[in-house]
Design an enzyme around this catalytic site. Structure first.
Site, short mmCIF file in Angstrom:
data_model
loop_
_atom_site.label_atom_id
_atom_site.label_comp_id
_atom_site.label_asym_id
_atom_site.label_seq_id
_atom_site.Cartn_x
_atom_site.Cartn_y
_atom_site.Cartn_z
N GLY A 116 0.80 -1.23 0.00
CA GLY A 116 0.00 0.00 0.00
C GLY A 116 0.83 1.27 0.00
O GLY A 116 0.47 2.26 -0.64
N LYS B 85 -13.38 -10.80 3.84
CA LYS B 85 -12.82 -9.50 3.48
C LYS B 85 -13.93 -8.45 3.29
O LYS B 85 -14.71 -8.53 2.33
CB LYS B 85 -12.02 -9.69 2.18
CG LYS B 85 -11.44 -8.43 1.63
CD LYS B 85 -9.95 -8.50 1.53
CE LYS B 85 -9.39 -7.18 1.09
NZ LYS B 85 -8.35 -6.64 1.93
N LYS C 206 -2.81 -10.13 -2.86
CA LYS C 206 -1.77 -9.81 -3.85
C LYS C 206 -0.45 -10.53 -3.57
O LYS C 206 0.32 -10.80 -4.49
CB LYS C 206 -1.57 -8.30 -3.97
CG LYS C 206 -0.87 -7.61 -2.80
CD LYS C 206 0.54 -7.21 -3.11
CE LYS C 206 1.23 -6.43 -2.02
NZ LYS C 206 1.04 -6.74 -0.63
P1 ADP Z 1 1.03 -3.97 2.53
O1 ADP Z 1 0.12 -2.85 2.15
O2 ADP Z 1 2.45 -3.75 2.15
O3 ADP Z 1 0.51 -5.31 2.12
P2 ADP Z 1 0.26 -4.50 5.30
O4 ADP Z 1 -0.10 -3.35 6.16
O5 ADP Z 1 -0.81 -5.38 4.80
O6 ADP Z 1 1.13 -3.91 4.12
O7 ADP Z 1 1.32 -5.42 6.06
C1 ADP Z 1 2.53 -4.90 6.59
C2 ADP Z 1 2.38 -4.61 8.08
O8 ADP Z 1 2.32 -5.81 8.83
C3 ADP Z 1 3.54 -3.89 8.72
O9 ADP Z 1 3.51 -2.51 8.48
C4 ADP Z 1 3.38 -4.23 10.21
O10 ADP Z 1 2.69 -3.20 10.88
C5 ADP Z 1 2.48 -5.47 10.19
N1 ADP Z 1 3.00 -6.64 10.90
C6 ADP Z 1 2.19 -7.56 11.51
N2 ADP Z 1 2.89 -8.54 12.05
C7 ADP Z 1 4.21 -8.28 11.80
C8 ADP Z 1 5.43 -8.96 12.11
N3 ADP Z 1 5.45 -10.10 12.79
N4 ADP Z 1 6.60 -8.41 11.69
C9 ADP Z 1 6.58 -7.25 10.98
N5 ADP Z 1 5.46 -6.56 10.66
C10 ADP Z 1 4.27 -7.07 11.06
MG MG Z 2 -1.60 -5.86 2.76
#
Ligand code: ADP
Ligand code: MG
Length: 310
Positions: free
Chosen positions: A11, A126, A210
């Site tokens: 994102g 979802k 994705k």
């Molecule tokens: P994207 O849009 O890149 O798919 P998401 O927000 O869905 O991002 O996923 C990334 C987020 O996952 C990170 O910003 C972090 O806050 C969260 N996260 C949850 N568990 C973990 C973990 N074990 N280690 C690192 N980040 C984690």
């Molecule tokens: Mg995500």
């Protein structure tokens, strides 16, 4: 030696709205151009959560005010691939030209086949689209057979299934463009979910993750590396706790154990680790890297990020 790399953009690579996206893609383009300049062959995929939500809301409003039928979710995903690809491909083209690399960039409208028997269809998880009152939600459920649910005290929303990707329909197109030396953007938003009915591909009201779609595409392209670029530099165990620990490398065995112990949040880090593991174990020599958007180049040179090898 140049590698074949599938890059899955999170994102933060795209921002949350149209003006943010225009700015965000410039930075994203620099990251990708660095990898191209280092001699790697790149294929780009991206998420579409906020974008497809916006399109779905706009189409729902149009349908409500004009009495027209609602655009199917598969069509909303196709629209999101179109305008995200438009911004991304132009930003990348410009950045490459600035560096004296006149490489063509193309976006492939990508359908991804899912299994109609996927257990995810029995358990939609979802939430998408606009918030509704209980009465509106019940009417939609009655009229269209949608599944609706109360979403965290904010009202009712439609919920859709998130089935696993089985096959990237346009994979041969992606391969041909790659072999012609192009940079390809494909499987955006996890791809347009379809089921096969003979020769007919029928769009389904679902959202494919994705990260899983990127892993599937990387396998079908015989890529060397899957890079998942997100908002954290490394994956952690005991994430957010005082004794949290950032990981440089996770073995497949440890990954399985950490998944079971619940270290990775469902819907965010969990699908990334699962997708990374799935790719890394799909053939010898393949590996996955999870890191920050701006650290992609350092990561591929082994200086940061979390690596999973098969
Ligand atoms: P994207 O849009 O890149 O798919 P998401 O927000 O869905 O991002 O996923 C990334 C987020 O996952 C990170 O910003 C972090 O806050 C969260 N996260 C949850 N568990 C973990 C973990 N074990 N280690 C690192 N980040 C984690
Ligand atoms: Mg995500």
């Amino acid at each position: 030696m140049g590698k074949k790399i599938v890059i899955a953009l999170g994102g933060n690579a795209l921002g949350n709205n149209l003006p943010e996206q225009m700015v965000a893609v410039k930075k994203t383009a620099k990251t990708i151009a660095d990898l191209v300049q280092q001699g790697h062959q790149v294929i780009i995929s991206h998420g579409n959560g906020p974008q497809v939500g916006m399109i779905q809301n706009a189409m729902a409003e149009f349908s409500r005010t004009h009495g027209e039928p609602m655009a199917p979710l598969s069509v909303c995903v196709a629209m999101s691939q179109g305008y995200i690809g438009y911004d991304l491909q132009n930003a990348l083209r410009e950045e490459l030209l600035e560096r004296g690399i006149p490489k063509p960039v193309s976006t492939v409208l990508t359908q991804v086949r899912v299994d109609p028997q996927d257990p995810a269809f029995a358990k939609p998880t979802k939430p998408i689209g606009p918030f509704m009152t209980r009465e509106e939600a019940e009417e939609l459920a009655r009229e269209k057979g949608y599944t609706v649910m109360e979403d965290a005290g904010r009202g009712y929303r439609r919920v859709v299934a998130s089935p696993k990707p089985v096959e990237i329909i346009e994979i041969e197109t992606v391969k041909d463009l790659l072999n012609a030396g192009q940079i390809v953007i494909a499987a955006g938003g996890g791809g347009i979910p379809v089921i096969a009915e003979g020769h007919h591909l029928k769009g389904v009201g679902a959202v494919i993750d994705k990260d899983f779609a990127s892993s599937r595409m990387a396998q079908m392209l015989d890529a060397d590396c899957l890079i998942i670029l997100t908002a954290v530099e490394k994956v952690a165990i005991r994430f957010g706790k005082p004794d949290q620990q950032w990981l440089d490398e996770i073995s497949p065995e440890d990954a399985q154990r950490y998944i079971q112990e619940g270290h990775f949040a469902p819907g965010s880090m969990l699908p990334k680790v699962q997708a990374a593991l799935d790719f890394a174990q799909s053939a010898p020599g393949r590996y996955a890297l999870i890191t920050l958007l701006e650290k992609a180049s350092d990561g591929i040179q082994g200086r940061t990020g979390t690596v999973i090898r098969g």
